[in-house]
Design an enzyme around this catalytic site. Structure first.
Site, PDB file in Angstrom:
ATOM      1  CB  ALA A  15      -0.900   0.010   1.241  1.00 52.41           C
ATOM      2  CG  ASN A  90       7.228   2.124   3.102  1.00 60.03           C
ATOM      3  OD1 ASN A  90       6.969   3.324   3.180  1.00 60.03           O
ATOM      4  ND2 ASN A  90       6.270   1.209   2.915  1.00 60.03           N
ATOM      5  CE1 TYR A 156       4.107   6.777  12.659  1.00 61.14           C
ATOM      6  CE2 TYR A 156       4.042   9.182  12.668  1.00 61.14           C
ATOM      7  CZ  TYR A 156       4.260   7.981  11.995  1.00 61.14           C
ATOM      8  OH  TYR A 156       4.647   8.000  10.666  1.00 61.14           O
ATOM      9  CB  VAL A 189       2.018  10.729   2.363  1.00 61.12           C
ATOM     10  CG1 VAL A 189       2.005  10.216   0.924  1.00 61.12           C
ATOM     11  CG2 VAL A 189       3.404  11.238   2.750  1.00 61.12           C
ATOM     12  CD  GLU A 192      -4.424   0.878   2.234  1.00 57.61           C
ATOM     13  OE1 GLU A 192      -4.119   0.072   3.129  1.00 57.61           O
ATOM     14  OE2 GLU A 192      -4.563   0.545   1.050  1.00 57.61           O
TER      15      GLU A 192
HETATM   16  P1  NDP Z   1       0.006   2.680   4.466  1.00 61.48           P
HETATM   17  O1  NDP Z   1      -0.824   2.261   5.615  1.00 61.48           O
HETATM   18  O2  NDP Z   1      -0.657   3.054   3.199  1.00 61.48           O
HETATM   19  O3  NDP Z   1       1.091   1.545   4.158  1.00 61.48           O
HETATM   20  C1  NDP Z   1       1.822   0.947   5.202  1.00 61.48           C
HETATM   21  C2  NDP Z   1       2.506  -0.301   4.679  1.00 61.48           C
HETATM   22  O4  NDP Z   1       3.233  -0.911   5.755  1.00 61.48           O
HETATM   23  C3  NDP Z   1       1.518  -1.326   4.177  1.00 61.48           C
HETATM   24  O5  NDP Z   1       2.012  -1.893   2.994  1.00 61.48           O
HETATM   25  C4  NDP Z   1       1.478  -2.379   5.275  1.00 61.48           C
HETATM   26  O6  NDP Z   1       1.237  -3.647   4.684  1.00 61.48           O
HETATM   27  C5  NDP Z   1       2.916  -2.293   5.783  1.00 61.48           C
HETATM   28  N1  NDP Z   1       3.073  -2.840   7.109  1.00 61.48           N
HETATM   29  C6  NDP Z   1       2.505  -2.421   8.273  1.00 61.48           C
HETATM   30  N2  NDP Z   1       2.856  -3.217   9.281  1.00 61.48           N
HETATM   31  C7  NDP Z   1       3.669  -4.178   8.758  1.00 61.48           C
HETATM   32  C8  NDP Z   1       4.328  -5.296   9.285  1.00 61.48           C
HETATM   33  N3  NDP Z   1       4.232  -5.616  10.596  1.00 61.48           N
HETATM   34  N4  NDP Z   1       5.077  -6.065   8.474  1.00 61.48           N
HETATM   35  C9  NDP Z   1       5.179  -5.758   7.161  1.00 61.48           C
HETATM   36  N5  NDP Z   1       4.566  -4.717   6.584  1.00 61.48           N
HETATM   37  C10 NDP Z   1       3.807  -3.944   7.384  1.00 61.48           C
HETATM   38  O7  NDP Z   1       0.895   3.882   5.024  1.00 61.48           O
HETATM   39  P2  NDP Z   1       2.034   4.781   4.347  1.00 61.48           P
HETATM   40  O8  NDP Z   1       2.351   4.321   2.986  1.00 61.48           O
HETATM   41  O9  NDP Z   1       1.639   6.181   4.547  1.00 61.48           O
HETATM   42  O10 NDP Z   1       3.235   4.476   5.341  1.00 61.48           O
HETATM   43  C11 NDP Z   1       4.508   4.011   4.911  1.00 61.48           C
HETATM   44  C12 NDP Z   1       5.583   4.592   5.810  1.00 61.48           C
HETATM   45  O11 NDP Z   1       5.581   6.010   5.653  1.00 61.48           O
HETATM   46  C13 NDP Z   1       5.387   4.330   7.309  1.00 61.48           C
HETATM   47  O12 NDP Z   1       6.648   4.029   7.879  1.00 61.48           O
HETATM   48  C14 NDP Z   1       4.865   5.668   7.834  1.00 61.48           C
HETATM   49  O13 NDP Z   1       5.181   5.851   9.195  1.00 61.48           O
HETATM   50  C15 NDP Z   1       5.611   6.623   6.937  1.00 61.48           C
HETATM   51  N6  NDP Z   1       5.052   7.975   6.816  1.00 61.48           N
HETATM   52  C16 NDP Z   1       3.763   8.164   6.392  1.00 61.48           C
HETATM   53  C17 NDP Z   1       3.272   9.446   6.272  1.00 61.48           C
HETATM   54  C18 NDP Z   1       1.862   9.725   5.887  1.00 61.48           C
HETATM   55  O14 NDP Z   1       1.379  10.861   6.139  1.00 61.48           O
HETATM   56  N7  NDP Z   1       1.149   8.806   5.262  1.00 61.48           N
HETATM   57  C19 NDP Z   1       4.120  10.614   6.541  1.00 61.48           C
HETATM   58  C20 NDP Z   1       5.448  10.292   6.972  1.00 61.48           C
HETATM   59  C21 NDP Z   1       5.889   9.013   7.075  1.00 61.48           C
HETATM   60  P3  NDP Z   1       0.415  -4.838   5.329  1.00 61.48           P
HETATM   61  O15 NDP Z   1      -0.692  -4.242   6.140  1.00 61.48           O
HETATM   62  O16 NDP Z   1      -0.047  -5.599   4.125  1.00 61.48           O
HETATM   63  O17 NDP Z   1       1.417  -5.589   6.130  1.00 61.48           O
HETATM   64  C1  8X3 Z   2       3.033  10.684   9.353  1.00 61.89           C
HETATM   65  C2  8X3 Z   2       2.788  12.135   9.289  1.00 61.89           C
HETATM   66  O1  8X3 Z   2       2.177  14.199  10.628  1.00 61.89           O
HETATM   67  O2  8X3 Z   2       0.778  12.239  10.912  1.00 61.89           O
HETATM   68  O3  8X3 Z   2       4.337  10.397   9.766  1.00 61.89           O
HETATM   69  O4  8X3 Z   2       2.958  12.300  11.860  1.00 61.89           O
HETATM   70  S1  8X3 Z   2       2.146  12.729  10.742  1.00 61.89           S
END
Ligand code: NDP
Ligand code: 8X3
Length: 257
Positions: A15, A90, A156, A189, A192
Site C-alpha cells: 500500500a 518503509n 508515534y 501523505v 491508508e
Molecule cells: P500505508 O498504511 O498506506 O502503508 C503501510 C505499509 O506498511 C503497508 O504496505 C502495510 O502492509 C505495511 N506494514 C505495516 N505493518 C507491517 C508489518 N508488521 N510487516 C510488514 N509490513 C507492514 O501507510 P504509508 O504508505 O503512509 O506508510 C509508509 C511509511 O511512511 C510508514 O513508515 C509511515 O510511518 C511513513 N510515513 C507516512 C506518512 C503519511 O502521512 N502517510 C508521513 C510520513 C511518514 P500490510 O498491512 O499488508 O502488512
Molecule cells: C506521518 C505524518 O504528521 O501524521 O508520519 O505524523 S504525521
C-alpha cells in the site's frame, strides 16, 4: 547511479508509499523484492509490475515484527536474490491519537514493534551481506514526526525519532564500508495511514486530508529514487519532503470547501 538490474527490497509494499516505491524502482529497471503481510495485494502489484515493466519481481508475505521469520527469509534467499543492493525500510504505522495518559498500550506496542523493532529486524538481516560486498544503500522512511512532536502524537513521534537516530547511528557505524544510509522524512501523505491510525474509521481518516493538498505516495517514491540514484561519492542523509500546504506537523493550510 543507475538502478537498472539492481535488487531492491521494499518493506510495506502492499500500500501507499511502499507500493509507489515498487512501481518507481521497477520503472527504472530494478528487480523488486516486495514484502508485507497482505499477500493478495502484493501479488496484484507484482503482476502489474511484471506486465508493465518486464522486470523480475518476488513478492513474499513477511511480518517485519517477526524476527525469526525475517532472519529465516533473508537467510534462505537463493543466489539471484541474495545480493541486495537497496533496502527501503518503509513498513510502518501509527495507531491511535490520544494524550499519553489515555493512550492504549497495545497501540504503543504495535508501533514500537513495527516502526523500530521491525526496521531493526530487517536491517540486521540485510546489512551483513552489504558490508561483505562493500556496497549497498539503506533508505529509511522516517517522518516529519521524527523531527517534531505534536499533540497526542507521543509514541508515534517517539518511534520516528528513533528512526532518525538509527539513520544517523547507522551512517556512523557503516562509515568506510561502502554502504550508504539515508532517510526520507515526509510530512502528510494521503495513503491508508490515517485509516490504520484510526482503526478503520474511514470518515475520520478522510477528514485528515479534507481541503488539504497532501503529498501523494508517488512524490515520496520520487524522493526515495533520488536518494538511490546519487553517484557513489554522494549521500542524502535526511530528506524532508513536505506538502506545500504544510509548514510543520500541525501547521496546515486548508482550503474552505
Ligand atoms: P500505508 O498504511 O498506506 O502503508 C503501510 C505499509 O506498511 C503497508 O504496505 C502495510 O502492509 C505495511 N506494514 C505495516 N505493518 C507491517 C508489518 N508488521 N510487516 C510488514 N509490513 C507492514 O501507510 P504509508 O504508505 O503512509 O506508510 C509508509 C511509511 O511512511 C510508514 O513508515 C509511515 O510511518 C511513513 N510515513 C507516512 C506518512 C503519511 O502521512 N502517510 C508521513 C510520513 C511518514 P500490510 O498491512 O499488508 O502488512
Ligand atoms: C506521518 C505524518 O504528521 O501524521 O508520519 O505524523 S504525521
Amino acid at each position: 547511479m543507475k538502478i537498472e538490474g539492481k535488487t531492491v527490497v521494499i518493506t510495506g509494499a502492499s500500500a501507499g508509499i511502499g507500493r509507489a516505491c515498487g512501481k518507481a524502482f521497477a520503472a527504472e529497471g530494478a528487480r523488486c523484492l516486495l514484502l508485507a503481510r497482505r499477500g493478495e495485494r502484493l501479488a496484484e502489484l507484482a503482476a502489474e509490475i511484471r506486465e508493465r515493466h518486464g522486470v523480475e519481481v518476488l513478492d513474499t508475505v513477511l511480518d517485519v515484527r517477526d524476527r525469526r521469520a525475517v532472519e529465516s527469509f533473508f537467510g534462505t534467499l537463493d543466489g539471484g536474490w541474495a545480493a541486495i543492493d537497496i533496502l527501503v525500510n518503509n513498513a510502518g504505522l501509527a495507531r491511535g491519537l490520544a494524550p499519553i495518559h489515555e493512550g492504549d498500550p497495545c497501540d504503543w506496542d504495535e508501533m514500537i514493534d513495527t516502526n523500530v523493532r521491525g526496521l531493526l529486524n530487517v536491517t540486521r538481516a540485510v546489512l551483513p551481506g552489504m558490508v561483505r560486498r562493500g556496497a549497498g544503500h539503506v533508505i529509511n522512511i522516517g517522518s516529519i514526526a521524527g523531527h517534531e512532536v505534536y499533540p497526542s502524537g507521543n509514541v508515534y513521534c517517539a518511534t520516528k525519532h528513533a528512526v532518525a537516530a538509527l539513520t544517523r547511528a547507522m551512517g556512523i557505524d557503516l562509515l568506510g564500508t561502502g554502504v550508504r544510509v539515508s532517510s526520507v522524512d515526509p510530512g502528510m501523505v494521503e495513503t491508508e495511514f490515517s485509516a490504520v491510525r484510526f482503526h478503520g474509521d474511514e470518515a475520520r481518516a478522510r477528514a485528515v486530508y479534507e481541503g488539504f493538498a497532501a503529498l501523494r505516495p508517488e512524490d515520496v517514491a520520487e524522493a526515495v529514487l533520488f536518494c538511490a540514484t546519487r553517484p557513489p561519492h554522494a549521500n542524502v542523509r535526511e530528506l524532508i519532503l513536505m506538502p506545500s500546504a504544510q509548514a510543520a506537523a500541525v501547521h496546515l493550510h486548508r482550503e474552505a470547501r
